[in-house]
Design an enzyme around this catalytic site. Structure first.
Site, mmCIF file in Angstrom:
data_model
loop_
_atom_site.group_PDB
_atom_site.id
_atom_site.type_symbol
_atom_site.label_atom_id
_atom_site.label_comp_id
_atom_site.label_asym_id
_atom_site.label_seq_id
_atom_site.Cartn_x
_atom_site.Cartn_y
_atom_site.Cartn_z
ATOM 1 N N LYS A 267 50.168 37.848 31.494
ATOM 2 C CA LYS A 267 48.996 38.439 30.864
ATOM 3 C C LYS A 267 49.343 39.766 30.199
ATOM 4 O O LYS A 267 49.926 40.643 30.835
ATOM 5 C CB LYS A 267 47.927 38.650 31.954
ATOM 6 C CG LYS A 267 46.617 39.143 31.441
ATOM 7 C CD LYS A 267 45.593 39.263 32.551
ATOM 8 C CE LYS A 267 44.491 40.191 32.105
ATOM 9 N NZ LYS A 267 44.340 41.394 32.862
ATOM 10 N N LYS B 197 47.322 46.524 29.614
ATOM 11 C CA LYS B 197 47.745 47.917 29.502
ATOM 12 C C LYS B 197 47.869 48.566 30.867
ATOM 13 O O LYS B 197 48.676 49.444 31.081
ATOM 14 C CB LYS B 197 46.819 48.723 28.598
ATOM 15 C CG LYS B 197 45.410 48.812 29.087
ATOM 16 C CD LYS B 197 44.523 49.544 28.114
ATOM 17 C CE LYS B 197 43.073 49.365 28.507
ATOM 18 N NZ LYS B 197 42.522 48.028 28.270
ATOM 19 N N LYS C 175 41.457 50.065 45.422
ATOM 20 C CA LYS C 175 41.438 51.460 44.968
ATOM 21 C C LYS C 175 41.922 52.415 46.060
ATOM 22 O O LYS C 175 42.610 53.391 45.777
ATOM 23 C CB LYS C 175 40.020 51.867 44.524
ATOM 24 C CG LYS C 175 39.690 51.410 43.128
ATOM 25 C CD LYS C 175 40.470 52.213 42.087
ATOM 26 C CE LYS C 175 40.247 51.627 40.701
ATOM 27 N NZ LYS C 175 41.184 52.158 39.713
#
Ligand code: ADP
Ligand code: TRP
Length: 331
Positions: free
Chosen positions: A194, A197, A111
């Site tokens: 895979k 989104k 992150k």
């Protein structure tokens, strides 16, 4: 009976990968366990959504869960922020969570890389909030994907640390819950391994996609010039189309195109047309249900109220006992 807890971040619509990889097993689990499934809206604040996005995304997930067959009478379906007991347990766990171990967490490092302009304390303490979600119901099992294994490991650390600190076997050690049958991994339309989104929106077919959108997406799926020799192994993008067909079409259809591939007679246009129709046939009932539920605010309100009420019974008991163990006493 096992207590099962899982949370889903409200980050957008569900695609076929989410359905076959996660939801389908949730639907089976709700039959045999005491399940708590919640929408992790506190967690989603770590990326600063706008108020309108926050509510819209929570509603989307709720509607799509219900449309897929999660049954609010069988499982406890709730919104994380409707259970402030979670926030209290999070605060208490943070007192015994060390900055060093939180900083070492892979998802935190990831992150920092993704949003260097917004390295907030919520990101650092994401694992303690997730641990609170799980142990607030004293869960035994947590159905999560591979990417959440470290978070689950940290949950065990925090639960054990609490037990040790207060010299009591209070929290069970929650373990990952994988259903007997191997989970199906749905590949992407873009040739990726895979459907996702977050990695590539174009790789995904959403349950709420209208038929014309599905047809367009499937027809645009990556292919190649076709095999030049019989019985050759399939390149990844082609393998993906066959994998999708295996899951969504009937066995004869799959065998038919597989034989054409092996004899170098395949026409990908025909195969995609067939696949598109089979995807449409599969998703259509979900889409209808999604549309119907989206406009039924009254029902949605009832579902979340009932879920919060049921979740609160279990959470309040834990908080009461935890406070007592820690030594809070009323005068
Ligand atoms: P995305 O990769 O689209 O951002 P999420 O990370 O939100 O999806 O995934 C939510 C759940 O769906 C997880 O349990 C994950 O394991 C499962 N899942 C996501 N994509 C797939 C896929 N292509 N095949 C199988 N399961 C998937
Ligand atoms: N971190 C999980 C994810 O990104 C979502 C989540 C939040 C969760 N709290 C949880 C999953 C508790 C299982 C249990 O997918």
């Amino acid at each position: 009976m096992n207590i099962v807890v899982s949370g889903i971040r409200p980050t957008g619509n569900l695609h076929l990968g989410n359905y076959f990889g996660a939801l389908k097993s949730f639907i089976r689990m709700q039959e045999e366990n005491q399940c708590f499934f919640f929408i992790a809206d506190y967690h989603s604040l770590t990326t600063h959504p706008t108020p309108a996005d926050l509510h819209g995304n929570v509603k989307n997930v709720l509607v799509e869960f219900l449309a897929c067959g999660l049954d609010p009478e069988k499982a406890t379906l709730y919104v994380q922020s409707d259970l402030p007991e979670t926030a209290e347990l999070y605060l208490l766990l943070n007192m015994n969570a060390y900055v060093g171990e939180l900083e070492r967490c892979t998802s935190f490092k990831e992150k920092i890389r993704q949003q260097p302009q917004n390295v907030n304390a919520g990101l650092l303490t994401y694992p303690t909030l997730m641990a609170a979600d799980i142990i607030i119901h004293r869960a035994h099992k947590v159905p999560v994907g591979k990417d959440q294994e470290q978070h689950l490991e940290m949950t065990r650390t925090f639960a054990n640390r609490f037990n040790r600190l207060y010299n009591i076997e209070y929290f069970p050690e929650p373990v990952a819950y994988t259903f007997e049958e191997n989970l199906v991994k749905i590949p992407g339309l873009d040739g990726s391994l895979k459907m996702s989104k977050s990695e590539n929106e174009n790789s995904a077919i959403f349950l709420a996609d209208p038929p014309e959108v599905i047809r367009k997406k499937v027809m645009r799926a990556v292919t190649d010039a076709g095999p030049t020799e019989p019985n050759q192994p399939k390149p990844q993008a082609i393998e993906n189309l066959f994998s999708l067909m295996k899951v969504l079409s009937d066995a004869e259809t799959y065998d038919h195109f597989n034989a054409l591939y092996n004899s170098c007679q395949i026409r990908y246009g025909d195969m995609k047309k067939q696949l598109a129709e089979d995807v449409v046939r599969f998703t259509e009932p979900f889409r209808e249900k999604i549309l119907e539920l989206s406009s039924n605010e009254e029902y949605l309100r009832k579902v979340v109220e009932m879920g919060a009420e049921k979740a609160r019974i279990s959470a309040q008991k834990t908080i009461r006992e935890v406070r007592e163990i820690i030594g809070f006493k009323s005068f």
